[in-house]
Design a protein around this motif. Structure first.
Motif, PDB file in Angstrom:
ATOM      1  N   THR A 261      27.298  49.836  38.616  1.00  0.00           N
ATOM      2  CA  THR A 261      27.628  48.892  37.545  1.00  0.00           C
ATOM      3  C   THR A 261      26.417  48.552  36.675  1.00  0.00           C
ATOM      4  O   THR A 261      26.423  48.804  35.465  1.00  0.00           O
TER       5      THR A 261
ATOM      6  N   TRP B 192      41.115  34.336  50.264  1.00  0.00           N
ATOM      7  CA  TRP B 192      40.159  34.671  49.205  1.00  0.00           C
ATOM      8  C   TRP B 192      39.403  33.425  48.757  1.00  0.00           C
ATOM      9  O   TRP B 192      38.181  33.412  48.694  1.00  0.00           O
TER      10      TRP B 192
ATOM     11  N   THR C 193      25.065  50.287  32.936  1.00  0.00           N
ATOM     12  CA  THR C 193      24.922  49.363  31.799  1.00  0.00           C
ATOM     13  C   THR C 193      23.497  49.431  31.232  1.00  0.00           C
ATOM     14  O   THR C 193      23.295  49.406  30.016  1.00  0.00           O
TER      15      THR C 193
ATOM     16  N   LEU D 191      29.304  43.629  48.136  1.00  0.00           N
ATOM     17  CA  LEU D 191      28.261  43.273  47.164  1.00  0.00           C
ATOM     18  C   LEU D 191      27.236  44.398  47.039  1.00  0.00           C
ATOM     19  O   LEU D 191      26.782  44.729  45.941  1.00  0.00           O
TER      20      LEU D 191
ATOM     21  N   GLY E 224      34.603  39.686  33.439  1.00  0.00           N
ATOM     22  CA  GLY E 224      35.861  39.044  33.791  1.00  0.00           C
ATOM     23  C   GLY E 224      35.841  37.579  33.429  1.00  0.00           C
ATOM     24  O   GLY E 224      35.005  37.126  32.631  1.00  0.00           O
ATOM     25  N   PHE E 225      36.761  36.833  34.015  1.00  0.00           N
ATOM     26  CA  PHE E 225      36.908  35.440  33.605  1.00  0.00           C
ATOM     27  C   PHE E 225      37.278  34.546  34.781  1.00  0.00           C
ATOM     28  O   PHE E 225      38.015  34.949  35.683  1.00  0.00           O
TER      29      PHE E 225
ATOM     30  N   ARG F  57      44.192  40.343  40.927  1.00  0.00           N
ATOM     31  CA  ARG F  57      44.073  41.536  40.082  1.00  0.00           C
ATOM     32  C   ARG F  57      45.014  42.624  40.547  1.00  0.00           C
ATOM     33  O   ARG F  57      45.573  42.547  41.637  1.00  0.00           O
TER      34      ARG F  57
ATOM     35  N   ARG G 261      45.693  40.442  35.582  1.00  0.00           N
ATOM     36  CA  ARG G 261      46.155  39.357  36.449  1.00  0.00           C
ATOM     37  C   ARG G 261      47.663  39.453  36.635  1.00  0.00           C
ATOM     38  O   ARG G 261      48.371  39.827  35.702  1.00  0.00           O
TER      39      ARG G 261
ATOM     40  N   CYS H   8      33.418  38.326  38.142  1.00  0.00           N
ATOM     41  CA  CYS H   8      32.458  39.079  38.951  1.00  0.00           C
ATOM     42  C   CYS H   8      31.570  38.165  39.784  1.00  0.00           C
ATOM     43  O   CYS H   8      30.850  37.324  39.257  1.00  0.00           O
TER      44      CYS H   8
ATOM     45  N   ARG I 264      35.455  32.737  48.871  1.00  0.00           N
ATOM     46  CA  ARG I 264      34.812  32.802  47.562  1.00  0.00           C
ATOM     47  C   ARG I 264      33.999  31.530  47.271  1.00  0.00           C
ATOM     48  O   ARG I 264      32.889  31.591  46.737  1.00  0.00           O
TER      49      ARG I 264
ATOM     50  N   ARG J 275      37.873  34.114  39.424  1.00  0.00           N
ATOM     51  CA  ARG J 275      37.914  35.452  40.024  1.00  0.00           C
ATOM     52  C   ARG J 275      36.967  36.402  39.310  1.00  0.00           C
ATOM     53  O   ARG J 275      36.984  37.623  39.513  1.00  0.00           O
TER      54      ARG J 275
HETATM   55  C1  HEM Z   1      34.368  41.872  40.119  1.00  0.00           C
HETATM   56  C2  HEM Z   1      32.170  43.654  36.164  1.00  0.00           C
HETATM   57  C3  HEM Z   1      28.018  44.040  38.627  1.00  0.00           C
HETATM   58  C4  HEM Z   1      30.284  42.582  42.646  1.00  0.00           C
HETATM   59  C5  HEM Z   1      34.125  42.314  38.830  1.00  0.00           C
HETATM   60  C6  HEM Z   1      35.089  42.308  37.757  1.00  0.00           C
HETATM   61  C7  HEM Z   1      34.463  42.807  36.655  1.00  0.00           C
HETATM   62  C8  HEM Z   1      33.110  43.125  37.026  1.00  0.00           C
HETATM   63  C9  HEM Z   1      35.065  42.995  35.277  1.00  0.00           C
HETATM   64  C10 HEM Z   1      36.516  41.810  37.817  1.00  0.00           C
HETATM   65  C11 HEM Z   1      36.508  40.356  37.357  1.00  0.00           C
HETATM   66  C12 HEM Z   1      37.856  39.765  37.056  1.00  0.00           C
HETATM   67  O1  HEM Z   1      38.883  40.275  37.528  1.00  0.00           O
HETATM   68  O2  HEM Z   1      37.905  38.752  36.315  1.00  0.00           O
HETATM   69  C13 HEM Z   1      30.841  43.884  36.492  1.00  0.00           C
HETATM   70  C14 HEM Z   1      29.831  44.335  35.557  1.00  0.00           C
HETATM   71  C15 HEM Z   1      28.659  44.440  36.249  1.00  0.00           C
HETATM   72  C16 HEM Z   1      28.946  44.066  37.618  1.00  0.00           C
HETATM   73  C17 HEM Z   1      30.061  44.604  34.077  1.00  0.00           C
HETATM   74  C18 HEM Z   1      27.278  44.853  35.798  1.00  0.00           C
HETATM   75  C19 HEM Z   1      26.933  45.170  34.580  1.00  0.00           C
HETATM   76  C20 HEM Z   1      28.259  43.635  39.912  1.00  0.00           C
HETATM   77  C21 HEM Z   1      27.247  43.508  40.932  1.00  0.00           C
HETATM   78  C22 HEM Z   1      27.889  43.126  42.069  1.00  0.00           C
HETATM   79  C23 HEM Z   1      29.301  42.987  41.757  1.00  0.00           C
HETATM   80  C24 HEM Z   1      25.756  43.746  40.718  1.00  0.00           C
HETATM   81  C25 HEM Z   1      27.302  42.826  43.424  1.00  0.00           C
HETATM   82  C26 HEM Z   1      26.101  42.339  43.607  1.00  0.00           C
HETATM   83  C27 HEM Z   1      31.581  42.239  42.306  1.00  0.00           C
HETATM   84  C28 HEM Z   1      32.557  41.688  43.237  1.00  0.00           C
HETATM   85  C29 HEM Z   1      33.733  41.475  42.511  1.00  0.00           C
HETATM   86  C30 HEM Z   1      33.454  41.907  41.144  1.00  0.00           C
HETATM   87  C31 HEM Z   1      32.336  41.402  44.721  1.00  0.00           C
HETATM   88  C32 HEM Z   1      35.053  40.912  43.052  1.00  0.00           C
HETATM   89  C33 HEM Z   1      35.075  39.367  42.968  1.00  0.00           C
HETATM   90  C34 HEM Z   1      36.371  38.743  43.475  1.00  0.00           C
HETATM   91  O3  HEM Z   1      37.381  39.426  43.536  1.00  0.00           O
HETATM   92  O4  HEM Z   1      36.366  37.529  43.783  1.00  0.00           O
HETATM   93  N1  HEM Z   1      32.919  42.810  38.352  1.00  0.00           N
HETATM   94  N2  HEM Z   1      30.271  43.744  37.717  1.00  0.00           N
HETATM   95  N3  HEM Z   1      29.479  43.310  40.440  1.00  0.00           N
HETATM   96  N4  HEM Z   1      32.145  42.357  41.065  1.00  0.00           N
HETATM   97 FE1  HEM Z   1      31.200  42.968  39.389  1.00  0.00          FE
END
Ligand code: HEM
Ligand code: 2DC
Length: 469
Positions: A287, A104, A291, A280, A411-412, A77, A353, A417, A108, A415
């Motif tokens: 987030t 990563w 929502t 985390l 996301g998708f 990203r 990306r 969420c 992961r 990688r």
């Molecule tokens: C990454 C949305 C809740 C932890 C992301 C990304 C999005 C997203 C769009 C980027 C994905 C991508 O690039 O494809 C959301 C939404 C949430 C939410 C809409 C709730 C409505 C959470 C929660 C946690 C969390 C509850 C932790 C418990 C993370 C982490 C990443 C991430 C660690 C990075 C993953 C990586 O880079 O491998 N999230 N998130 N998120 N989110 Fe969330």
């Protein structure tokens, strides 16, 4: 004939001038609206350079599909420099959010098994169910205290606590006690730090943090202070579990939480585990709570829909005889409501990306290595993608019409969420309990827009009234 990269429309020639205009438009708060406007001006693809980062922006689901097919084996990203700079500055390890490449992927893969694989859902549900019940009990108590049989309030602080309590109970297998009257001031401080951390990140998307640090800018100092608060609190929680685990040897009888599971698994270094658990915990507050706030706002604006959802929940409860894991399989409209909330009020304004191979989008050539952004907020409001986009219609997610690359709030691909399962389950359980206990109302004619503070937030407080059924 495929047109060359240099012919993609947009204002990408003068980054500094664009930054100046952006600043004049109060762009830091309006990024989502500026993107929408750019798609209106330039069409479904445009190039842009603001400050030091350059990108190609797209809006169509079919183009998103092309983008994600070119993300490679180590999807990357846009780098949020403020976040990496802080860790470099304090000598802390990157977690899965900020790592890239093989480092990563190997982290992961291990985290996926403990956090997002379907098999852990059964472990999470009882923990989250307990928090949901406590939240409802807390609201009943608040209503009683008003003496008016209703409670009119800005729920955001309550929702932050609900979200932190939920994610902590899953990560640590323990309650923080945030549904009680008097809460740990450290936990409240943690919540405040996350808000400040997000808010101070957005200007640093355009002005390099290294520069701000050199001149001693307030935004950098506030950012460091916020992350310090986040890491200190997470360190305390992690240390606690670590100590307990060393005291009680042997395998625990009940599910001990994500952290203890990772420690016992012994496949990641303790430093790697700490880094990702901190992310985390920090990623799990604003987030989901925002929502949920937007969802309650939409339910208050659509009373008939609210009744329909209540009926679905009642039927699901009867069918599954109270077994929550089972119940979650019978609430398609509630799930549609959450998708619909993320369509109109996405947390992330865009997905991005760095593509690893050359692609062709809208008949333009885009070379490997380019940063390509999908305008998620803009796509959610595009009438060509979602008919009558201004209408909140959870049922559009039930119909047989195509959902191809349209449900991208988390996301998708590999990688996407990492917290997705936790977030979805926590939000579904919340809505089940709220719908079973309260009617949600709001004052008429009050419309709330989004503002960009790295994530999209309501621009002003959302005031709701809760009445017991
Ligand atoms: C990454 C949305 C809740 C932890 C992301 C990304 C999005 C997203 C769009 C980027 C994905 C991508 O690039 O494809 C959301 C939404 C949430 C939410 C809409 C709730 C409505 C959470 C929660 C946690 C969390 C509850 C932790 C418990 C993370 C982490 C990443 C991430 C660690 C990075 C993953 C990586 O880079 O491998 N999230 N998130 N998120 N989110 Fe969330
Ligand atoms: C913000 O232009 C706008 O899930 C930028 O839980 C591009 C960009 C890059 C990364 C995105 C970010 C945007 C929005 C917030 C996201 C983030 C990746 C993860 C993060 C989407 C779209 C978030 C909220 C995480 C945060 C976890 C963390 C603070 C420990």
């Amino acid at each position: 004939m495929v047109r060359p990269f240099s012919e993609i429309p947009g204002l990408w020639k003068n980054g500094a001038a664009n930054l100046y205009n952006f600043w004049k438009l109060d762009g830091f708060k309006n990024l989502h609206r500026i993107m929408l406007q750019n798609f209106n001006t330039f069409g479904p693809i445009y190039r842009e350079k603001v400050g030091y980062y350059e990108s190609v922006n797209i809006i169509n689901p079919e183009d998103a599909a092309i983008l994600f097919k070119a993300e490679g084996n180590y999807p990357k990203r846009l780098k949020v420099e403020a976040w990496t700079s802080y860790r470099d500055y304090r000598n802390r390890k990157y977690g899965v959010l900020l790592k890239n490449g093989e480092d990563w992927r190997s982290n992961r893969v291990i985290l996926n098994k403990e956090v997002i694989s379907p098999k852990v859902l059964g472990n999470f549900v009882p923990l989250l169910e307990e928090v949901g019940q406590d939240f409802v009990a807390r609201v009943h108590k608040k209503i009683t205290r008003t003496g008016q049989n209703k409670w009119t309030t800005d729920l955001s602080q309550e929702l932050f606590k609900y979200a932190l309590e939920s994610v902590s109970s899953v990560l640590y297998g323990e309650r923080l006690g945030l549904m009680l009257d008097y809460i740990d001031p450290e936990a409240q401080h943690f919540i405040n730090c996350i808000t400040v951390m997000f808010k101070t990140t957005s200007p640093m998307l355009y002005i390099p943090p290294a520069l701000l640090r050199k001149v001693g800018a307030k935004v950098w100092r506030d950012h460091v202070e916020a992350w310090d608060g986040i890491f200190n609190q997470a360190d305390r929680c992690i240390h606690n579990i670590y100590r307990q685990l060393r005291l009680e040897a042997g395998t625990p009888k009940k599910y001990p939480g994500v952290l203890a599971s990772l420690l016992m698994l012994d496949k990641l270094s303790i430093e790697d585990i700490k880094a990702s658990i901190t992310e985390l915990m920090a990623g799990g507050v604003d987030t989901t709570s925002i929502t949920l706030l937007w969802t309650l706002y939409e339910l208050a604006r659509h009373p008939n829909l609210q009744e329909e959802l209540r009926a679905e929940v009642a039927a699901a409860r009867a069918e599954s005889q109270g077994d929550m894991l089972e119940m979650l399989k019978h609430i398609p409209l509630v799930k549609g409501a959450l998708k619909e909330t993320l369509r109109l009020h996405p947390v992330a304004v865009s997905l991005q990306r760095y593509i690893t191979e050359d692609i062709i989008i809208q008949n333009y050539h885009i070379p490997a290595g380019t940063l390509v952004q999908l305008g998620l907020y803009a796509m959610g409001r595009d009438p060509k993608v979602f008919p009558r986009p201004e209408q909140y219609q959870p049922s559009r997610w039930l119909r047989t019409e195509t959902h191809y690359f349209r449900s991208l709030g988390f996301g998708f691909g590999p990688r996407q969420c990492l917290g997705r399962r936790i977030a979805e389950t926590e939000m579904q359980i919340f809505l089940i309990h709220m719908l079973e206990n309260f009617r949600v109302e709001k004052e008429r004619h009050v419309e709330v827009q989004s503002t960009f503070e790295l994530i999209l937030l309501p621009e002003k407080p959302i005031i709701l009234t809760l009445k017991p059924l």
